[in-house]
Motif scaffolding. Structure first.
Motif, PDB file in Angstrom:
ATOM      1  N   ARG A 127      -7.365   2.383   0.541  1.00 32.40           N
ATOM      2  CA  ARG A 127      -7.806   2.076   1.892  1.00 32.40           C
ATOM      3  C   ARG A 127      -8.413   3.273   2.610  1.00 32.40           C
TER       4      ARG A 127
ATOM      5  N   GLY B  78      -4.333  10.806  17.979  1.00 35.03           N
ATOM      6  CA  GLY B  78      -3.005  10.565  17.433  1.00 35.03           C
ATOM      7  C   GLY B  78      -2.106   9.900  18.463  1.00 35.03           C
TER       8      GLY B  78
ATOM      9  N   LYS C 233       4.684  16.479   5.899  1.00 37.00           N
ATOM     10  CA  LYS C 233       3.346  16.086   6.338  1.00 37.00           C
ATOM     11  C   LYS C 233       3.300  14.581   6.577  1.00 37.00           C
ATOM     12  N   GLN C 234       3.954  13.820   5.712  1.00 36.24           N
ATOM     13  CA  GLN C 234       3.974  12.374   5.861  1.00 36.24           C
ATOM     14  C   GLN C 234       4.682  11.971   7.160  1.00 36.24           C
TER      15      GLN C 234
ATOM     16  N   MET D  11      -6.585  14.647  15.716  1.00 37.89           N
ATOM     17  CA  MET D  11      -5.212  14.185  15.853  1.00 37.89           C
ATOM     18  C   MET D  11      -4.725  14.377  17.276  1.00 37.89           C
TER      19      MET D  11
ATOM     20  N   GLY E 288      -4.316   9.928   6.116  1.00 38.98           N
ATOM     21  CA  GLY E 288      -3.069   9.217   5.844  1.00 38.98           C
ATOM     22  C   GLY E 288      -2.905   8.862   4.373  1.00 38.98           C
ATOM     23  N   HIS E 289      -3.929   9.141   3.552  1.00 41.42           N
ATOM     24  CA  HIS E 289      -3.831   8.988   2.091  1.00 41.42           C
ATOM     25  C   HIS E 289      -3.354   7.624   1.634  1.00 41.42           C
ATOM     26  N   ILE E 290      -3.800   6.556   2.279  1.00 38.83           N
ATOM     27  CA  ILE E 290      -3.372   5.234   1.832  1.00 38.83           C
ATOM     28  C   ILE E 290      -4.271   4.806   0.686  1.00 38.83           C
TER      29      ILE E 290
ATOM     30  N   GLU F 231       0.851  -1.188   0.000  1.00 35.61           N
ATOM     31  CA  GLU F 231       0.000   0.000   0.000  1.00 35.61           C
ATOM     32  C   GLU F 231       0.883   1.233   0.000  1.00 35.61           C
ATOM     33  N   GLN F 232       0.534   2.180  -0.831  1.00 37.87           N
ATOM     34  CA  GLN F 232       1.318   3.410  -0.935  1.00 37.87           C
ATOM     35  C   GLN F 232       0.548   4.592  -0.354  1.00 37.87           C
ATOM     36  N   SER F 233       1.274   5.428   0.347  1.00 44.07           N
ATOM     37  CA  SER F 233       0.717   6.716   0.736  1.00 44.07           C
ATOM     38  C   SER F 233       1.710   7.784   0.300  1.00 44.07           C
ATOM     39  N   HIS F 234       1.234   8.773  -0.460  1.00 45.00           N
ATOM     40  CA  HIS F 234       2.123   9.832  -0.933  1.00 45.00           C
ATOM     41  C   HIS F 234       1.646  11.190  -0.462  1.00 45.00           C
TER      42      HIS F 234
ATOM     43  N   SER G 244      -8.677  15.013   5.003  1.00 45.64           N
ATOM     44  CA  SER G 244      -7.295  14.978   4.508  1.00 45.64           C
ATOM     45  C   SER G 244      -6.312  14.843   5.663  1.00 45.64           C
ATOM     46  N   VAL G 245      -6.598  15.519   6.780  1.00 53.59           N
ATOM     47  CA  VAL G 245      -5.670  15.473   7.913  1.00 53.59           C
ATOM     48  C   VAL G 245      -5.657  14.087   8.562  1.00 53.59           C
TER      49      VAL G 245
ATOM     50  N   PHE H  70      -6.022   7.780  10.678  1.00 54.45           N
ATOM     51  CA  PHE H  70      -5.373   7.062   9.577  1.00 54.45           C
ATOM     52  C   PHE H  70      -6.079   5.736   9.284  1.00 54.45           C
TER      53      PHE H  70
ATOM     54  N   SER I 241       2.446  12.505  10.014  1.00 53.83           N
ATOM     55  CA  SER I 241       1.429  11.465  10.124  1.00 53.83           C
ATOM     56  C   SER I 241       1.993  10.199  10.752  1.00 53.83           C
TER      57      SER I 241
ATOM     58  N   GLU J 216       2.231  10.568  14.343  1.00 53.48           N
ATOM     59  CA  GLU J 216       0.921  10.486  14.989  1.00 53.48           C
ATOM     60  C   GLU J 216       0.280   9.105  14.844  1.00 53.48           C
ATOM     61  N   GLY J 217       1.013   8.151  14.259  1.00 52.93           N
ATOM     62  CA  GLY J 217       0.502   6.792  14.279  1.00 52.93           C
ATOM     63  C   GLY J 217       0.082   6.195  12.955  1.00 52.93           C
ATOM     64  N   LEU J 218       0.315   6.897  11.841  1.00 53.68           N
ATOM     65  CA  LEU J 218       0.024   6.271  10.544  1.00 53.68           C
ATOM     66  C   LEU J 218       0.873   5.007  10.422  1.00 53.68           C
TER      67      LEU J 218
END
Lengths: 323, 264
Positions: free
Chosen positions: B215, B110, A62-63, B106, B210-212, A54-57, B206-207, B128, A66, A69-71
């Motif tokens: 998913r 978070g 910002k990444q 968050m 996590g933009h996966i 799985e990709q997150s961009h 968006s915040v 996320f 995240s 913070e637990g991504l």
């Protein structure tokens, strides 16, 4: 009753079937999307069992935020070491010595900062000194929010100094005349290409190649300055997260794959400069040889560069006032 | 003369700021043909994004329906300490920037937030992951149902309800047979607004997303990603789906207003 059934149906759709296969999550920055599509597929083919990556961009900073913070990232592949240092420092999810666990300090590919100009290079831009001319409008993203733009800033600083200019006055003039500072590298590329603003886009070399290919009809050209920065986007396993998700071994194998001949060739196909000497030789005709300096040499490392230039009240805050 | 001028100004304004961009979306989406369009909206990541958007709305909107009804009834029919504070609180999501909403979640959920470490130990994912997206969607759609109902309930007064009670109806029966039918169109209107807002939400989601890809990307986030990948046709193709739901909302609203007028 009918509504209830519809909602129930949607709920079950949303939950979906949970699959049992191995899932690796790679949290990356903006400009690696195309490369990872290919690299992930090639890596999956080297394994016996099925794996889904799985990709997150997004913007590198910002990444990192995240992940702190637990991504749930098994690996991070970010634009600059500072962001991975921040993850180690603020969350403890990976050890501070993450650089020593992979070859090349965890940097599988390098790049540099180049100038993307319009067809025929109408303003005749050749090197850093030309960017100071009043008739040349330079586009770059905001270094406060974009990792790529920090490389731009540092490249401009070091490039100007090595060209015998006053680096502070140089970057000040650059940002003072910038018509817009987008939040991310891709955003400023879209402004340059789609909206036709600016004469020069400061860009990662791989992004410049990609834009030149994607928008072949515009006849964009790449100008390599006489000297530029060696951009080193690092990779690391987020140990505690991968341990918990049961992916540690696969995550390590995934990063190791970046340094194999196959992985290096895929990187080079997407215009990242390989670090394996043999692949570097193989691709020498793609990447012009130019003089490069590193963040460590010119700025004493990322922590120092950040403290002096990008932190609150740093040099960037002093020279840039939004209009 | 005045009328013609006003109409012309309105039409020009709407054309410039509404119809033209809308046409541009469809134009861009179809510029490379129906094949590219179809591929972009049926690609797995796009389908997953649309599904997640529908799912978040399907959870958030019914919850807000119940909450909005309860809150509106309480505010309109009873006097209690903190009543005006409650009204203000209901309006809060309209005043808070969506990005701040995301950051609030968050700070709470978070890993470095208040509940984060506790959740981490128990292996519960909120931000996320899908729950975070639903929470954000609930927050931004919270005011709509209550705000539609409160003025209506206050205007209608409680004579009819008192009459029902005098004639021997219980509280639940009164609510179901008298109050609810009186407000059903306003209620439905509130729901439509909530659905529209849930589909379109970008900042807060968006915040916490996590933009996966495949998913935790909702449709609006997916559009941004495609745009950043220079896949303009794909981005606009998915955007047409959102534009169509917006047009659907408008149609539903128009139909509703027509029905309401009939009913009066």
């Amino acid at each position: 009753m009918k509504w209830f059934a519809i909602i129930l149906g949607l709920v079950s759709l949303g939950c979906g079937a949970r699959d049992e296969q191995l899932v690796l999550r790679n949290v990356s920055y903006d400009t690696t999307r195309e490369m990872y599509v290919e690299l992930n597929e090639a890596f999956a083919a080297t394994l016996d069992g099925p794996v889904r990556i799985e990709q997150s961009h997004g913007g590198s900073g910002k990444q990192a935020r995240s992940v702190i913070e637990g991504l749930g990232a098994d690996v991070v592949t970010l634009a600059l070491a500072y962001d991975i240092d921040m993850i180690a420092e603020r969350s403890g999810l990976l050890a501070a010595g993450w650089r020593d666990r992979l070859p090349e300090g965890g940097v599988p590919f390098t790049s540099t900062i180049v100038f993307l100009v319009r067809r025929g290079n109408p303003k005749g831009v050749r090197g850093w000194a030309d960017l100071e001319r009043e008739d040349v409008v330079v586009l770059t993203a905001n270094p406060k929010t974009s990792g790529g733009a920090r490389w731009n800033y540092l490249a401009a600083w070091g490039g100007a100094r090595r060209a015998g200019l006053d680096p502070r006055a140089f970057v000040e003039s650059l940002y003072r005349r910038a018509p817009v500072l987008d939040a991310g590298a891709r955003g400023s590329a879209a402004t340059f290409i789609q909206r036709g603003m600016g004469d020069v886009l400061l860009s990662w070399e791989n992004e410049a190649f990609l834009a030149r290919r994607e928008f072949a009809d515009q006849g964009l050209e790449i100008v390599w300055p006489e000297v530029s920065i060696r951009a080193e986007p690092p990779v690391a396993v987020v140990d505690r997260m991968a341990e918990r998700r049961g992916t540690l071994a696969a995550a390590r194998a995934y990063l190791d794959f970046h340094f194999t001949v196959q992985g290096q060739r895929i990187g080079a196909r997407h215009y990242f400069r390989p670090v394996l000497p043999e692949i570097l030789r193989e691709t020498a005709d793609i990447f012009p040889e130019i003089a490069m300096f590193t963040v460590d040499e010119e700025f004493g490392g990322w922590n120092e560069a950040h403290r002096r230039h990008f932190a609150q009240g740093g040099v960037f805050d002093e020279i840039y006032r939004p209009r | 003369m005045m009328r013609a001028l006003l109409l012309a100004v309105t039409a020009l304004f709407l054309g410039l700021f509404l119809a033209l961009p809308l046409a541009a979306i469809f134009g861009e989406a179809l510029r490379r043909g129906w094949g590219v369009y179809w591929a972009a909206v049926t690609e797995p990541a796009a389908l997953a994004a649309v599904r997640l958007t529908l799912f978040a709305a399907a959870v958030a909107v019914p919850l807000n329906l119940v909450f909005g009804l309860a809150a509106a009834w309480a505010v309109a029919r009873f006097r209690f300490p903190g009543r005006s504070a409650l009204v203000t609180l209901i309006d809060l999501p309209l005043a808070v920037s969506p990005v701040v909403t995301g950051l609030m979640y968050m700070l709470v959920f978070g890993l470095q937030g208040w509940l984060g470490p506790w959740l981490w130990e128990r292996g519960i994912e909120v931000v996320f992951a899908v729950p975070g997206i639903i929470l954000a969607t609930i927050f931004v759609t919270l005011p709509f149902v209550a705000r539609e109902l409160i003025p209506l309930l206050e205007e209608q007064g409680e004579e009819e309800e008192q009459a029902a009670r005098l004639l021997g109806a219980g509280a639940w029966q009164t609510f179901r047979r008298v109050t609810l039918p009186n407000v059903r169109w306003a209620l439905l209107y509130g729901v439509i607004l909530s659905v529209a807002r849930a589909f379109g939400e970008f900042g807060a989601v968006s915040v916490v997303s996590g933009h996966i890809r495949g998913r935790t990307n909702t449709a609006p986030l997916h559009i941004e990603i495609l745009y950043n990948e220079y896949n303009f046709a794909g981005a606009f193709a998915v955007a047409t789906l959102l534009a169509l739901t917006a047009l659907g909302t408008l149609a539903a609203r128009a139909a509703l207003e027509w029905r309401t007028r009939e009913a009066v």
